[in-house]
Design a protein around this motif. Structure first.
Motif, mmCIF file in Angstrom:
data_model
loop_
_atom_site.group_PDB
_atom_site.id
_atom_site.type_symbol
_atom_site.label_atom_id
_atom_site.label_comp_id
_atom_site.label_asym_id
_atom_site.label_seq_id
_atom_site.Cartn_x
_atom_site.Cartn_y
_atom_site.Cartn_z
ATOM 1 N N GLU A 121 0.833 -1.189 0.000
ATOM 2 C CA GLU A 121 0.000 0.000 0.000
ATOM 3 C C GLU A 121 0.875 1.249 0.000
ATOM 4 O O GLU A 121 2.026 1.209 0.410
ATOM 5 C CB GLU A 121 -0.920 0.033 1.232
ATOM 6 C CG GLU A 121 -2.014 -1.020 1.224
ATOM 7 C CD GLU A 121 -2.955 -0.855 2.401
ATOM 8 O OE1 GLU A 121 -4.168 -1.045 2.227
ATOM 9 O OE2 GLU A 121 -2.480 -0.521 3.488
ATOM 10 N N VAL A 122 0.261 2.323 -0.432
ATOM 11 C CA VAL A 122 0.884 3.636 -0.346
ATOM 12 C C VAL A 122 -0.076 4.539 0.416
ATOM 13 O O VAL A 122 -1.289 4.518 0.167
ATOM 14 C CB VAL A 122 1.162 4.217 -1.742
ATOM 15 C CG1 VAL A 122 1.776 5.606 -1.621
ATOM 16 C CG2 VAL A 122 2.093 3.296 -2.516
ATOM 17 N N TYR A 123 0.445 5.298 1.343
ATOM 18 C CA TYR A 123 -0.373 6.176 2.157
ATOM 19 C C TYR A 123 -0.033 7.633 1.828
ATOM 20 O O TYR A 123 1.133 8.018 1.832
ATOM 21 C CB TYR A 123 -0.152 5.915 3.639
ATOM 22 C CG TYR A 123 -0.543 4.526 4.058
ATOM 23 C CD1 TYR A 123 0.397 3.506 4.091
ATOM 24 C CD2 TYR A 123 -1.861 4.223 4.388
ATOM 25 C CE1 TYR A 123 0.041 2.225 4.458
ATOM 26 C CE2 TYR A 123 -2.224 2.948 4.751
ATOM 27 C CZ TYR A 123 -1.272 1.941 4.784
ATOM 28 O OH TYR A 123 -1.625 0.673 5.136
ATOM 29 N N LEU A 124 -1.084 8.374 1.562
ATOM 30 C CA LEU A 124 -0.930 9.799 1.258
ATOM 31 C C LEU A 124 -1.650 10.585 2.346
ATOM 32 O O LEU A 124 -2.798 10.304 2.650
ATOM 33 C CB LEU A 124 -1.521 10.111 -0.109
ATOM 34 C CG LEU A 124 -1.300 11.514 -0.650
ATOM 35 C CD1 LEU A 124 0.175 11.708 -1.009
ATOM 36 C CD2 LEU A 124 -2.171 11.767 -1.866
ATOM 37 N N GLN A 125 -0.953 11.556 2.935
ATOM 38 C CA GLN A 125 -1.551 12.364 3.994
ATOM 39 C C GLN A 125 -1.568 13.833 3.601
ATOM 40 O O GLN A 125 -0.766 14.289 2.804
ATOM 41 C CB GLN A 125 -0.771 12.219 5.311
ATOM 42 C CG GLN A 125 -0.793 10.837 5.912
ATOM 43 C CD GLN A 125 0.373 9.977 5.460
ATOM 44 O OE1 GLN A 125 1.419 10.472 5.054
ATOM 45 N NE2 GLN A 125 0.197 8.675 5.517
ATOM 46 N N LEU A 126 -2.481 14.537 4.202
ATOM 47 C CA LEU A 126 -2.542 15.987 4.057
ATOM 48 C C LEU A 126 -2.778 16.582 5.439
ATOM 49 O O LEU A 126 -3.861 16.417 6.002
ATOM 50 C CB LEU A 126 -3.647 16.413 3.094
ATOM 51 C CG LEU A 126 -3.701 17.913 2.802
ATOM 52 C CD1 LEU A 126 -2.471 18.355 1.997
ATOM 53 C CD2 LEU A 126 -4.975 18.272 2.028
ATOM 54 N N GLN A 127 -1.761 17.218 5.979
ATOM 55 C CA GLN A 127 -1.900 17.915 7.253
ATOM 56 C C GLN A 127 -2.352 19.336 6.972
ATOM 57 O O GLN A 127 -1.668 20.076 6.260
ATOM 58 C CB GLN A 127 -0.564 17.923 8.007
ATOM 59 C CG GLN A 127 -0.586 18.660 9.322
ATOM 60 C CD GLN A 127 -1.484 17.989 10.343
ATOM 61 O OE1 GLN A 127 -1.472 16.769 10.485
ATOM 62 N NE2 GLN A 127 -2.281 18.785 11.045
ATOM 63 N N MET A 128 -3.503 19.694 7.523
ATOM 64 C CA MET A 128 -4.084 21.002 7.271
ATOM 65 C C MET A 128 -4.131 21.800 8.568
ATOM 66 O O MET A 128 -4.818 21.400 9.506
ATOM 67 C CB MET A 128 -5.490 20.845 6.690
ATOM 68 C CG MET A 128 -5.535 19.958 5.449
ATOM 69 S SD MET A 128 -7.154 19.912 4.665
ATOM 70 C CE MET A 128 -8.102 19.057 5.922
ATOM 71 N N ASN A 129 -3.386 22.868 8.617
ATOM 72 C CA ASN A 129 -3.339 23.736 9.798
ATOM 73 C C ASN A 129 -3.912 25.108 9.476
ATOM 74 O O ASN A 129 -4.049 25.476 8.301
ATOM 75 C CB ASN A 129 -1.893 23.881 10.272
ATOM 76 C CG ASN A 129 -1.275 22.569 10.693
ATOM 77 O OD1 ASN A 129 -1.946 21.679 11.214
ATOM 78 N ND2 ASN A 129 0.039 22.436 10.475
#
Length: 118
Positions: free
Chosen positions: A77-85
């Protein structure tokens, strides 16, 4: 086949933070690009942030310095994240995970709602 499963959306007050995640699995041989897009009713789906074909990050002008995209590779698997501050009401919309794989075929997740209240 390829599956994209998103999580992490929700309701947050302005100034708050959220972290979106996308798990990509299936017949992944070559990843050309991966990213997050946002859509609001009546408008087209716009880029928020992505890794381009060279592995560089690209951000929409409206989120630069507030959002951070990251990526982790696991065995299958590949995990893509988006941290939104420092979220703003204008960040409200449905966020879609996208990946472009071998042969240039794009795949989309089901979308996750992000709502930022004033």
């Amino acid at each position: 086949q390829v599956q994209l499963v998103e999580s992490g959306g929700g309701l947050v007050q302005a100034g708050g933070s959220l972290r979106l995640s996308c798990a990509v699995s299936g017949r992944i041989f070559t990843i050309i690009a991966m990213g997050w897009y946002r859509q609001v009713p009546g408008k087209q789906r716009d880029l928020v942030a992505k890794f381009n074909s060279g592995g560089d990050t690209v951000y929409a002008d409206s989120v630069g310095g507030r959002f951070t995209i990251s990526r982790d590779n696991a065995k299958n698997e590949v995990y893509l994240q988006l941290q939104m501050n420092s979220l703003e009401p204008e960040d409200t919309g449905v966020y879609y995970c996208n990946t472009v794989l071998q042969r240039g075929i794009p795949y989309w997740g089901q979308g996750t709602q992000v709502t930022v209240s004033a």
